[in-house]
Write an enzyme that holds these catalytic residues in place. Sequence first.
Site, PDB file in Angstrom:
ATOM      1  N   TYR A  56       5.807  16.333   3.352  1.00  0.00           N
ATOM      2  CA  TYR A  56       5.297  15.993   4.674  1.00  0.00           C
ATOM      3  C   TYR A  56       4.742  17.252   5.311  1.00  0.00           C
ATOM      4  CZ  TYR A  56       8.224  11.778   4.116  1.00  0.00           C
ATOM      5  OH  TYR A  56       8.825  10.625   3.659  1.00  0.00           O
ATOM      6  N   HIS A 116      11.778  11.717  -4.699  1.00  0.00           N
ATOM      7  CA  HIS A 116      10.839  10.993  -3.836  1.00  0.00           C
ATOM      8  C   HIS A 116      10.097   9.900  -4.604  1.00  0.00           C
ATOM      9  CE1 HIS A 116       8.166  11.706  -0.044  1.00  0.00           C
ATOM     10  NE2 HIS A 116       8.516  10.458  -0.177  1.00  0.00           N
ATOM     11  N   PRO A 141      10.569   0.234   8.682  1.00  0.00           N
ATOM     12  CA  PRO A 141      11.136  -1.048   9.121  1.00  0.00           C
ATOM     13  C   PRO A 141      10.250  -1.787  10.119  1.00  0.00           C
ATOM     14  CG  PRO A 141      12.266   0.778  10.196  1.00  0.00           C
ATOM     15  CD  PRO A 141      11.387   1.377   9.141  1.00  0.00           C
ATOM     16  N   LEU A 142       9.302  -1.083  10.725  1.00  0.00           N
ATOM     17  CA  LEU A 142       8.381  -1.717  11.678  1.00  0.00           C
ATOM     18  C   LEU A 142       7.013  -1.975  11.053  1.00  0.00           C
ATOM     19  CD1 LEU A 142       9.157   0.408  14.864  1.00  0.00           C
ATOM     20  CD2 LEU A 142      10.234  -1.699  14.103  1.00  0.00           C
ATOM     21  N   GLY A 143       6.935  -1.878   9.714  1.00  0.00           N
ATOM     22  CA  GLY A 143       5.661  -2.137   9.059  1.00  0.00           C
ATOM     23  C   GLY A 143       4.564  -1.204   9.518  1.00  0.00           C
ATOM     24  N   ARG A 144       4.901   0.105   9.610  1.00  0.00           N
ATOM     25  CA  ARG A 144       3.976   1.127  10.128  1.00  0.00           C
ATOM     26  C   ARG A 144       3.469   0.781  11.520  1.00  0.00           C
ATOM     27  NH1 ARG A 144       3.037   4.661   5.945  1.00  0.00           N
ATOM     28  NH2 ARG A 144       3.092   3.788   3.853  1.00  0.00           N
TER      29      ARG A 144
END
Length: 326
Positions: free
Chosen positions: A55, A123, A203-206
């Site tokens: 990242y 990863h 979890p929020l679908g991006r």
Amino acid sequence: MEQRTLGTDFTVSALGLGCMGMSEFYGPLDDDESLRVLHEAAELGIDFLDTADMYGPHHNEELLGLFLRETSAPMKVATKFGIVRAPGEYRRSLENRPDYARQACEGSLRRLGIERIDLFYVHRVEPDRPIEETMEGLARLVDAGKIARIGLCEVSAETLRRAHAVHPVTAVQTEYSLWSRGPEHSVLPACRELGIGFVPYLPLGRGYLTGRFQDGRFEEGDFRASLPRFQDDAAQANRRIADLVATLAQRKGCTPAQLAPSWLLAQGEDIVPIPGTKRSAYLRDNVGATKVSLSDSDLADIDAGLSERPVAGARYTPEGMKGVDA
């Protein structure tokens, strides 16, 4: 905040914080704001931070290292190795050699400013290297006191079983949400058979499941614009899923950003979602998911609604799919 245990001994807050977007992929960066979000997360009871050496690359671990020097809160850090990228490039290669894992581990320890990594993930699994070889190398890092626990990302159930036979795996991290339910078929059952925790990312679908991005507008530098599920036809088809989440959230008196993680929390005590954000308002909204209680009837309604709304589009571009379900 409620605490949950991954594997046999890794107790963390029921929600973690995914830190990737603080360093790239989701538009302009603001390190000062990101540090404020990290401090606020600690104040709200989150003690589980998720990062990776790729990242940035490296920027995210350095940012977390600065935060860890500033805070007195006891934090637990998960980081990852195995994806190799040049700065500014999305193209990647996969590298799981034990010597490389050791070098990556030492680099992460230095950037984070810690003596031992709480959870060190592979990863992505390198397809032509036996997972046993990689796990043996990681086991030596455990013995050396450089890492406390081993995790795997985006693996198949077969690979997970082979890895766990060499050294205990504490957690598997894979995309899992109301529009990515693939882990339910074999990986999540294998985790439960072996006593391994599960850490759903995205979890929020991006962000799509919150009702955002349905107009196809993104900040400059936001790579979601290139993802198949966010393309015009797929995004329009997937809007039915986001609308369902919004309707159910209204019925429960919460926001869509709270309903989506609360559904994951309701899937089992061995699940710790890591919604990511770099904004304080979104952080507070996400944490509210821990206060939402879904009944069996609610869960049945969600399943029924999703069965009528198949997701459109792949999770990643072909480049991003490297090492998925390996």
